[in-house]
Design a protein around this motif. Sequence first.
Motif, PDB file in Angstrom:
ATOM      1  N   MET A   1       3.762  11.240 -14.696  1.00 19.18           N
ATOM      2  CA  MET A   1       3.425  12.481 -15.382  1.00 19.18           C
ATOM      3  C   MET A   1       4.501  13.523 -15.139  1.00 19.18           C
ATOM      4  O   MET A   1       4.870  14.286 -16.050  1.00 19.18           O
ATOM      5  CB  MET A   1       2.071  12.992 -14.883  1.00 19.18           C
ATOM      6  N   LYS A   2       5.037  13.560 -13.938  1.00 22.17           N
ATOM      7  CA  LYS A   2       6.091  14.509 -13.608  1.00 22.17           C
ATOM      8  C   LYS A   2       7.333  14.246 -14.455  1.00 22.17           C
ATOM      9  O   LYS A   2       7.983  15.190 -14.942  1.00 22.17           O
ATOM     10  CB  LYS A   2       6.426  14.414 -12.121  1.00 22.17           C
ATOM     11  N   ARG A   3       7.674  12.972 -14.651  1.00 22.15           N
ATOM     12  CA  ARG A   3       8.834  12.634 -15.491  1.00 22.15           C
ATOM     13  C   ARG A   3       8.590  13.036 -16.942  1.00 22.15           C
ATOM     14  O   ARG A   3       9.483  13.573 -17.615  1.00 22.15           O
ATOM     15  CB  ARG A   3       9.123  11.134 -15.411  1.00 22.15           C
ATOM     16  N   LEU A   4       7.372  12.788 -17.432  1.00 20.21           N
ATOM     17  CA  LEU A   4       7.048  13.172 -18.804  1.00 20.21           C
ATOM     18  C   LEU A   4       7.124  14.689 -18.983  1.00 20.21           C
ATOM     19  O   LEU A   4       7.644  15.180 -19.980  1.00 20.21           O
ATOM     20  CB  LEU A   4       5.645  12.675 -19.166  1.00 20.21           C
TER      21      LEU A   4
ATOM     22  N   ALA B   1       2.962  16.779 -22.731  1.00 24.81           N
ATOM     23  CA  ALA B   1       2.972  15.454 -22.114  1.00 24.81           C
ATOM     24  C   ALA B   1       1.534  14.992 -21.921  1.00 24.81           C
ATOM     25  O   ALA B   1       0.710  15.722 -21.357  1.00 24.81           O
ATOM     26  CB  ALA B   1       3.700  15.499 -20.772  1.00 24.81           C
ATOM     27  N   LEU B   2       1.223  13.806 -22.411  1.00 23.90           N
ATOM     28  CA  LEU B   2      -0.110  13.234 -22.237  1.00 23.90           C
ATOM     29  C   LEU B   2      -0.164  12.408 -20.960  1.00 23.90           C
ATOM     30  O   LEU B   2       0.854  11.900 -20.487  1.00 23.90           O
ATOM     31  CB  LEU B   2      -0.470  12.354 -23.433  1.00 23.90           C
ATOM     32  N   LYS B   3      -1.346  12.256 -20.414  1.00 19.14           N
ATOM     33  CA  LYS B   3      -1.534  11.474 -19.205  1.00 19.14           C
ATOM     34  C   LYS B   3      -1.123  10.024 -19.455  1.00 19.14           C
ATOM     35  O   LYS B   3      -1.509   9.423 -20.463  1.00 19.14           O
ATOM     36  CB  LYS B   3      -2.993  11.523 -18.758  1.00 19.14           C
ATOM     37  N   PRO B   4      -0.320   9.419 -18.559  1.00 19.35           N
ATOM     38  CA  PRO B   4       0.091   8.015 -18.740  1.00 19.35           C
ATOM     39  C   PRO B   4      -1.115   7.086 -18.822  1.00 19.35           C
ATOM     40  O   PRO B   4      -2.159   7.340 -18.220  1.00 19.35           O
ATOM     41  CB  PRO B   4       0.924   7.737 -17.477  1.00 19.35           C
ATOM     42  N   ARG B   5      -0.933   5.998 -19.572  1.00 16.96           N
ATOM     43  CA  ARG B   5      -2.007   5.014 -19.755  1.00 16.96           C
ATOM     44  C   ARG B   5      -1.486   3.634 -19.395  1.00 16.96           C
ATOM     45  O   ARG B   5      -0.274   3.388 -19.404  1.00 16.96           O
ATOM     46  CB  ARG B   5      -2.517   5.037 -21.197  1.00 16.96           C
ATOM     47  N   SER B   6      -2.400   2.734 -19.088  1.00 19.33           N
ATOM     48  CA  SER B   6      -2.054   1.341 -18.774  1.00 19.33           C
ATOM     49  C   SER B   6      -2.759   0.413 -19.745  1.00 19.33           C
ATOM     50  O   SER B   6      -3.872   0.687 -20.201  1.00 19.33           O
ATOM     51  CB  SER B   6      -2.472   0.996 -17.335  1.00 19.33           C
TER      52      SER B   6
ATOM     53  N   PRO C   1       0.815  -1.223   0.000  1.00 22.29           N
ATOM     54  CA  PRO C   1       0.000   0.000   0.000  1.00 22.29           C
ATOM     55  C   PRO C   1       0.844   1.267   0.000  1.00 22.29           C
ATOM     56  O   PRO C   1       0.354   2.338   0.288  1.00 22.29           O
ATOM     57  CB  PRO C   1      -0.777  -0.133   1.302  1.00 22.29           C
ATOM     58  N   LEU C   2       2.165   1.143  -0.298  1.00 18.29           N
ATOM     59  CA  LEU C   2       3.057   2.293  -0.158  1.00 18.29           C
ATOM     60  C   LEU C   2       2.772   3.385  -1.188  1.00 18.29           C
ATOM     61  O   LEU C   2       2.810   4.564  -0.869  1.00 18.29           O
ATOM     62  CB  LEU C   2       4.515   1.826  -0.278  1.00 18.29           C
ATOM     63  N   VAL C   3       2.516   2.987  -2.444  1.00 19.63           N
ATOM     64  CA  VAL C   3       2.315   3.975  -3.514  1.00 19.63           C
ATOM     65  C   VAL C   3       0.969   3.731  -4.183  1.00 19.63           C
ATOM     66  O   VAL C   3       0.833   2.794  -4.968  1.00 19.63           O
ATOM     67  CB  VAL C   3       3.446   3.897  -4.561  1.00 19.63           C
ATOM     68  N   PRO C   4      -0.048   4.537  -3.901  1.00 20.12           N
ATOM     69  CA  PRO C   4      -1.344   4.391  -4.572  1.00 20.12           C
ATOM     70  C   PRO C   4      -1.212   4.643  -6.071  1.00 20.12           C
ATOM     71  O   PRO C   4      -0.262   5.284  -6.530  1.00 20.12           O
ATOM     72  CB  PRO C   4      -2.204   5.477  -3.914  1.00 20.12           C
ATOM     73  N   LEU C   5      -2.162   4.138  -6.809  1.00 23.59           N
ATOM     74  CA  LEU C   5      -2.116   4.273  -8.267  1.00 23.59           C
ATOM     75  C   LEU C   5      -2.078   5.736  -8.699  1.00 23.59           C
ATOM     76  O   LEU C   5      -1.340   6.109  -9.613  1.00 23.59           O
ATOM     77  CB  LEU C   5      -3.322   3.576  -8.895  1.00 23.59           C
ATOM     78  N   ALA C   6      -2.864   6.576  -8.038  1.00 21.36           N
ATOM     79  CA  ALA C   6      -2.889   8.002  -8.395  1.00 21.36           C
ATOM     80  C   ALA C   6      -1.510   8.637  -8.205  1.00 21.36           C
ATOM     81  O   ALA C   6      -1.072   9.469  -9.013  1.00 21.36           O
ATOM     82  CB  ALA C   6      -3.932   8.730  -7.543  1.00 21.36           C
ATOM     83  N   GLU C   7      -0.809   8.242  -7.143  1.00 21.21           N
ATOM     84  CA  GLU C   7       0.519   8.784  -6.897  1.00 21.21           C
ATOM     85  C   GLU C   7       1.519   8.287  -7.945  1.00 21.21           C
ATOM     86  O   GLU C   7       2.399   9.030  -8.386  1.00 21.21           O
ATOM     87  CB  GLU C   7       0.992   8.385  -5.496  1.00 21.21           C
ATOM     88  N   TRP C   8       1.353   7.027  -8.311  1.00 20.73           N
ATOM     89  CA  TRP C   8       2.236   6.471  -9.347  1.00 20.73           C
ATOM     90  C   TRP C   8       2.059   7.225 -10.667  1.00 20.73           C
ATOM     91  O   TRP C   8       3.034   7.592 -11.325  1.00 20.73           O
ATOM     92  CB  TRP C   8       1.941   4.989  -9.529  1.00 20.73           C
ATOM     93  N   ASP C   9       0.795   7.488 -11.030  1.00 22.91           N
ATOM     94  CA  ASP C   9       0.520   8.241 -12.251  1.00 22.91           C
ATOM     95  C   ASP C   9       1.092   9.657 -12.159  1.00 22.91           C
ATOM     96  O   ASP C   9       1.593  10.205 -13.152  1.00 22.91           O
ATOM     97  CB  ASP C   9      -0.983   8.306 -12.510  1.00 22.91           C
ATOM     98  N   ARG C  10       1.011  10.253 -10.971  1.00 24.38           N
ATOM     99  CA  ARG C  10       1.536  11.599 -10.790  1.00 24.38           C
ATOM    100  C   ARG C  10       3.045  11.622 -11.008  1.00 24.38           C
ATOM    101  O   ARG C  10       3.587  12.542 -11.631  1.00 24.38           O
ATOM    102  CB  ARG C  10       1.192  12.104  -9.388  1.00 24.38           C
ATOM    103  N   ARG C  11       3.737  10.597 -10.503  1.00 23.70           N
ATOM    104  CA  ARG C  11       5.183  10.524 -10.668  1.00 23.70           C
ATOM    105  C   ARG C  11       5.569  10.344 -12.131  1.00 23.70           C
ATOM    106  O   ARG C  11       6.519  10.960 -12.624  1.00 23.70           O
ATOM    107  CB  ARG C  11       5.754   9.383  -9.824  1.00 23.70           C
TER     108      ARG C  11
END
Length: 334
Positions: A93-96, A111-116, A81-91
């Motif tokens: 997006m920050k790199r992009l 930069a477009l929003k990351p997709r899975s 539970p360390l990194v929620p999905l929203a936080e992962w997407d934020r990270r």
Amino acid sequence: MKTLPARSAIATQLIGKPRRRGTTSEPHRFNRILVPIDFSRSSLKAIPYALAVARQFGAHLYLLHIVDTTQYPPPTLLTLPLVPLAEWDRRLMKRLEAIALKYRTNGTVSALKPRSGTANEEICATAREVNADLIVIATRGYTGIKHMFLGSTAERVVRHSSCPVLVVRLHARHWNGSTTPRSRTGFQLSRILVPIDFSDCSRLAFNYAVQLARDFNAELRLVHVINPHAYPFGDEHLALDASRLTREAAEAAQKQMRAMAAKSKIRYSARVIEGSPGMQICNAANEDVDLIVISTHGCTGFEHVLIGSVAERVVRYAHCPVLVIPGRPKSNRV
């Protein structure tokens, strides 16, 4: 007694039938360019090429990252539970956005929003959503056993994309054909190779190549490959002279290529070679061609499994960038 077909008729069969008027549309300009990256060195190599095209055509660049769930589990399954999905997407997006900011001085980059999901499916879907005119993607160039197990996202994108795809190989030379770094003001296209089999698909690729040759004052190199396995066989053809058939087919192909190029009023050369189309096209590119422009014939499913794709083989083995033009009607593309 059976009547043998005329040699000229077989030569026509080998090089293809004359084109019907009105079947090939004019090429589109590149206004929106999609660049998928996974933050690896090879994927980042695609960005300078995309920027060069964007500068030439005044296009907008879109950077995209796909979390490929077919290669590894979603991030939350590894880090919960360390990194929620929203936080992962934020990270992500920050790199992009950091990469977009780095290259924004050279053009319009977003930069477009990351997709899975499955990488090639998500890339093609995003291209449709942003109405992309071009996808620029890098390939690591896997071959042999490694390719068999890992495959190539680039090849699958080429197979299913509804817009042209520029594939850049990890160790591709600079587009100016030299060993010196490419100019930051833009790339130089001096020699463009276009394989021609006289189908409507290859003529569409020819139209794109002509436009690029005009834009960059480049030389167009037309090449037609005569595949020995395409020759008719059977008892009724035993009396035919194979070498004469090859010569007549080559002469007919030369004549058709010259007629095509003469109307375009650009510098060109025309060459006919014999052998396996995929490998001979790569050999013809040699060390001095800056770009290969080739079309797909739209084979999918079982048909694709049986005959494969010359375009995909060229993408896999070429040592220079390859621009692949989809030859299928838009309604039939995935």
